[in-house]
Design a protein around this motif. Structure first.
Motif, PDB file in Angstrom:
ATOM      1  N   PHE A 154      14.336 -29.091 -15.906  1.00  0.00           N
ATOM      2  CA  PHE A 154      15.282 -29.940 -15.180  1.00  0.00           C
ATOM      3  C   PHE A 154      16.510 -29.139 -14.741  1.00  0.00           C
ATOM      4  O   PHE A 154      16.944 -29.197 -13.587  1.00  0.00           O
ATOM      5  CB  PHE A 154      15.692 -31.093 -16.105  1.00  0.00           C
ATOM      6  CG  PHE A 154      16.480 -32.185 -15.460  1.00  0.00           C
ATOM      7  CD1 PHE A 154      16.053 -32.811 -14.307  1.00  0.00           C
ATOM      8  CD2 PHE A 154      17.666 -32.633 -16.043  1.00  0.00           C
ATOM      9  CE1 PHE A 154      16.773 -33.848 -13.729  1.00  0.00           C
ATOM     10  CE2 PHE A 154      18.402 -33.663 -15.482  1.00  0.00           C
ATOM     11  CZ  PHE A 154      17.949 -34.266 -14.314  1.00  0.00           C
ATOM     12  N   ARG A 155      17.050 -28.337 -15.658  1.00  0.00           N
ATOM     13  CA  ARG A 155      18.241 -27.539 -15.332  1.00  0.00           C
ATOM     14  C   ARG A 155      17.896 -26.467 -14.303  1.00  0.00           C
ATOM     15  O   ARG A 155      18.688 -26.213 -13.388  1.00  0.00           O
ATOM     16  CB  ARG A 155      18.814 -26.901 -16.595  1.00  0.00           C
ATOM     17  CG  ARG A 155      20.031 -26.037 -16.276  1.00  0.00           C
ATOM     18  CD  ARG A 155      20.778 -25.589 -17.490  1.00  0.00           C
ATOM     19  NE  ARG A 155      21.941 -24.794 -17.115  1.00  0.00           N
ATOM     20  CZ  ARG A 155      22.873 -24.399 -17.962  1.00  0.00           C
ATOM     21  NH1 ARG A 155      22.803 -24.736 -19.230  1.00  0.00           N
ATOM     22  NH2 ARG A 155      23.893 -23.666 -17.549  1.00  0.00           N
ATOM     23  N   ARG A 156      16.753 -25.826 -14.447  1.00  0.00           N
ATOM     24  CA  ARG A 156      16.361 -24.799 -13.475  1.00  0.00           C
ATOM     25  C   ARG A 156      16.210 -25.395 -12.079  1.00  0.00           C
ATOM     26  O   ARG A 156      16.624 -24.777 -11.085  1.00  0.00           O
ATOM     27  CB  ARG A 156      15.050 -24.136 -13.937  1.00  0.00           C
ATOM     28  CG  ARG A 156      14.432 -23.127 -12.965  1.00  0.00           C
ATOM     29  CD  ARG A 156      15.289 -21.903 -12.731  1.00  0.00           C
ATOM     30  NE  ARG A 156      15.565 -21.141 -13.927  1.00  0.00           N
ATOM     31  CZ  ARG A 156      14.730 -20.239 -14.460  1.00  0.00           C
ATOM     32  NH1 ARG A 156      13.544 -20.017 -13.890  1.00  0.00           N
ATOM     33  NH2 ARG A 156      15.074 -19.554 -15.538  1.00  0.00           N
ATOM     34  N   ALA A 157      15.640 -26.593 -11.982  1.00  0.00           N
ATOM     35  CA  ALA A 157      15.476 -27.249 -10.683  1.00  0.00           C
ATOM     36  C   ALA A 157      16.838 -27.532 -10.055  1.00  0.00           C
ATOM     37  O   ALA A 157      17.029 -27.347  -8.850  1.00  0.00           O
ATOM     38  CB  ALA A 157      14.692 -28.554 -10.846  1.00  0.00           C
ATOM     39  N   TYR A 158      17.807 -27.947 -10.893  1.00  0.00           N
ATOM     40  CA  TYR A 158      19.142 -28.247 -10.359  1.00  0.00           C
ATOM     41  C   TYR A 158      19.889 -26.962 -10.004  1.00  0.00           C
ATOM     42  O   TYR A 158      20.657 -26.922  -9.037  1.00  0.00           O
ATOM     43  CB  TYR A 158      19.933 -29.066 -11.379  1.00  0.00           C
ATOM     44  CG  TYR A 158      21.031 -29.919 -10.770  1.00  0.00           C
ATOM     45  CD1 TYR A 158      20.760 -30.770  -9.698  1.00  0.00           C
ATOM     46  CD2 TYR A 158      22.324 -29.892 -11.265  1.00  0.00           C
ATOM     47  CE1 TYR A 158      21.754 -31.553  -9.137  1.00  0.00           C
ATOM     48  CE2 TYR A 158      23.323 -30.683 -10.716  1.00  0.00           C
ATOM     49  CZ  TYR A 158      23.037 -31.505  -9.650  1.00  0.00           C
ATOM     50  OH  TYR A 158      24.024 -32.285  -9.091  1.00  0.00           O
ATOM     51  N   PHE A 159      19.651 -25.913 -10.779  1.00  0.00           N
ATOM     52  CA  PHE A 159      20.228 -24.602 -10.445  1.00  0.00           C
ATOM     53  C   PHE A 159      19.721 -24.146  -9.077  1.00  0.00           C
ATOM     54  O   PHE A 159      20.493 -23.656  -8.249  1.00  0.00           O
ATOM     55  CB  PHE A 159      19.847 -23.573 -11.517  1.00  0.00           C
ATOM     56  CG  PHE A 159      20.162 -22.153 -11.129  1.00  0.00           C
ATOM     57  CD1 PHE A 159      21.429 -21.628 -11.348  1.00  0.00           C
ATOM     58  CD2 PHE A 159      19.196 -21.359 -10.527  1.00  0.00           C
ATOM     59  CE1 PHE A 159      21.731 -20.319 -10.973  1.00  0.00           C
ATOM     60  CE2 PHE A 159      19.491 -20.053 -10.145  1.00  0.00           C
ATOM     61  CZ  PHE A 159      20.758 -19.537 -10.372  1.00  0.00           C
TER      62      PHE A 159
ATOM     63  N   PRO B 291      25.264 -30.096  -4.237  1.00  0.00           N
ATOM     64  CA  PRO B 291      24.986 -31.009  -5.356  1.00  0.00           C
ATOM     65  C   PRO B 291      26.267 -31.671  -5.864  1.00  0.00           C
ATOM     66  O   PRO B 291      27.357 -31.104  -5.770  1.00  0.00           O
ATOM     67  CB  PRO B 291      24.385 -30.085  -6.419  1.00  0.00           C
ATOM     68  CG  PRO B 291      23.869 -28.915  -5.660  1.00  0.00           C
ATOM     69  CD  PRO B 291      24.834 -28.723  -4.530  1.00  0.00           C
ATOM     70  N   THR B 292      26.109 -32.852  -6.410  1.00  0.00           N
ATOM     71  CA  THR B 292      27.263 -33.637  -6.864  1.00  0.00           C
ATOM     72  C   THR B 292      27.906 -33.061  -8.117  1.00  0.00           C
ATOM     73  O   THR B 292      29.125 -33.098  -8.276  1.00  0.00           O
ATOM     74  CB  THR B 292      26.823 -35.089  -7.142  1.00  0.00           C
ATOM     75  OG1 THR B 292      26.172 -35.605  -5.976  1.00  0.00           O
ATOM     76  CG2 THR B 292      28.012 -35.964  -7.476  1.00  0.00           C
ATOM     77  N   TYR B 293      27.079 -32.522  -9.020  1.00  0.00           N
ATOM     78  CA  TYR B 293      27.576 -32.057 -10.312  1.00  0.00           C
ATOM     79  C   TYR B 293      27.346 -30.559 -10.493  1.00  0.00           C
ATOM     80  O   TYR B 293      26.521 -29.967  -9.808  1.00  0.00           O
ATOM     81  CB  TYR B 293      26.885 -32.815 -11.453  1.00  0.00           C
ATOM     82  CG  TYR B 293      26.893 -34.312 -11.293  1.00  0.00           C
ATOM     83  CD1 TYR B 293      28.047 -35.051 -11.539  1.00  0.00           C
ATOM     84  CD2 TYR B 293      25.741 -34.994 -10.884  1.00  0.00           C
ATOM     85  CE1 TYR B 293      28.056 -36.430 -11.389  1.00  0.00           C
ATOM     86  CE2 TYR B 293      25.747 -36.369 -10.723  1.00  0.00           C
ATOM     87  CZ  TYR B 293      26.908 -37.080 -10.977  1.00  0.00           C
ATOM     88  OH  TYR B 293      26.922 -38.443 -10.817  1.00  0.00           O
TER      89      TYR B 293
ATOM     90  N   TRP C 125      25.452 -29.641 -16.061  1.00  0.00           N
ATOM     91  CA  TRP C 125      25.318 -31.041 -16.445  1.00  0.00           C
ATOM     92  C   TRP C 125      23.863 -31.482 -16.527  1.00  0.00           C
ATOM     93  O   TRP C 125      23.551 -32.484 -17.187  1.00  0.00           O
ATOM     94  CB  TRP C 125      26.069 -31.945 -15.475  1.00  0.00           C
ATOM     95  CG  TRP C 125      27.533 -32.020 -15.747  1.00  0.00           C
ATOM     96  CD1 TRP C 125      28.551 -31.588 -14.948  1.00  0.00           C
ATOM     97  CD2 TRP C 125      28.156 -32.559 -16.925  1.00  0.00           C
ATOM     98  NE1 TRP C 125      29.766 -31.821 -15.548  1.00  0.00           N
ATOM     99  CE2 TRP C 125      29.554 -32.415 -16.755  1.00  0.00           C
ATOM    100  CE3 TRP C 125      27.674 -33.149 -18.095  1.00  0.00           C
ATOM    101  CZ2 TRP C 125      30.468 -32.841 -17.724  1.00  0.00           C
ATOM    102  CZ3 TRP C 125      28.583 -33.570 -19.048  1.00  0.00           C
ATOM    103  CH2 TRP C 125      29.949 -33.419 -18.863  1.00  0.00           C
ATOM    104  N   ALA C 126      22.962 -30.759 -15.878  1.00  0.00           N
ATOM    105  CA  ALA C 126      21.538 -31.107 -15.951  1.00  0.00           C
ATOM    106  C   ALA C 126      21.017 -30.980 -17.376  1.00  0.00           C
ATOM    107  O   ALA C 126      20.032 -31.622 -17.744  1.00  0.00           O
ATOM    108  CB  ALA C 126      20.723 -30.212 -15.013  1.00  0.00           C
TER     109      ALA C 126
END
Length: 282
Positions: free
Chosen positions: A136-141, A150-152, A156-157
């Motif tokens: 999840f964090r890697r996808a948001y990175f 991105p909003t955050y 935060w992921a």
């Protein structure tokens, strides 16, 4: 000059920036490209091969998605075995309640089986949570690396899962944003309408929150059980909780799979654009 031809120049200009709602804009005019033959604000960016630049920043995430799926499948399989084990315990407790003879060996084997299932469930659950959050964090990175506004912050992921109150909604918001913005980025490259996974993500999150509430109730009931009737009620609650976990696990797998597919498609499109840009430079 067509929109596509204008974008060829915009992607190589120092004044470009990406607006999620409108696409590539000019920092000077704050508008989309509207020039005919040439842009008076154009300043060539020598590092502009924007796509190769993005591609180099993207970290591989496919394997993490696969492991997140595999572990949830393992939890699902263990849940089915746990359901059978709880049913056997329920049957044993009913026999005791009805006065049928039950040996000490049967009681010991039941406790051993339930203990092993409980320990395995905890271990597998912890590993699965860690694996899921890493994906999840890697996808948001990677979404940050694509400059999709991105909003955050990408931290935060992972962090949002452990902050009280915040963990009730922020992970859902980030997952929804991942799906929405990757769909947008794909559409920017292909001009295709990309199916939204918002209903699926919403259903998964609703079950996740509800499952947490039910889990707390079951845990309290198990700790308070002292009489035979209370143990039977606690076992019934365990079985209901396990039955509830099955659709939750399936939805989690579908969410990972659908979001991961969009990410993989985006990686493929970026690689194509990168090759095309390198060919044009040559």
């Amino acid at each position: 000059m067509t929109r596509e031809e204008q974008l060829v120049f915009c992607k190589k200009c120092k004044h470009r920036y990406l607006d999620f709602d409108r696409g590539i804009l000019c920092k000077i005019t704050k508008k989309e490209a509207d020039f005919e033959d040439e842009c008076s604000f154009y300043v060539h960016d020598p590092e502009s091969s924007i796509v190769p630049k993005i591609t180099n920043l993207i970290k591989p995430n496919r394997q993490r998605a696969k492991w997140a799926e595999y572990l949830i499948w393992a939890i699902l399989a263990l849940s089915i075995f746990s359901l059978i084990s709880s049913y056997l315990q329920h049957d044993l407790l009913l026999k005791i309640q009805e006065g049928f003879p039950v040996s000490d060996h049967q009681l010991e084997m039941n406790d051993l089986r339930e203990g092993i299932v409980g320990i395995l469930t905890i271990i597998l659950y912890v590993i699965s949570v860690i694996t899921f959050i890493r994906w999840f964090r890697r996808a948001y990175f990677n979404l940050h690396s694509r400059s999709a506004n991105p909003t955050y912050d990408e931290g935060w992921a992972a962090g949002a899962w452990f902050v009280p109150i915040l963990n009730l909604f922020r992970p859902y918001k980030i997952m929804e944003e991942l799906d929405e913005k990757m769909s947008y980025l794909i559409k920017q490259r292909t001009e295709e309408e990309v199916k939204s996974n918002k209903p699926l993500i919403g259903a998964w999150w609703a079950l996740w929150i509800l499952g947490g509430i039910i889990g707390k109730y079951i845990a309290k009931a198990g700790l308070k059980a002292e009489t035979l009737e209370e143990y039977i009620s606690s076992t019934n609650a365990d079985m209901l909780g396990i039955i509830f976990d099955i659709p939750l696990s399936l939805l989690a797998i579908f969410v990972i799979r659908t979001v991961s597919k969009k990410e993989e498609r985006l990686v493929h499109l970026e690689a194509q654009d990168s090759n095309k840009s390198n060919t044009e430079v040559e």
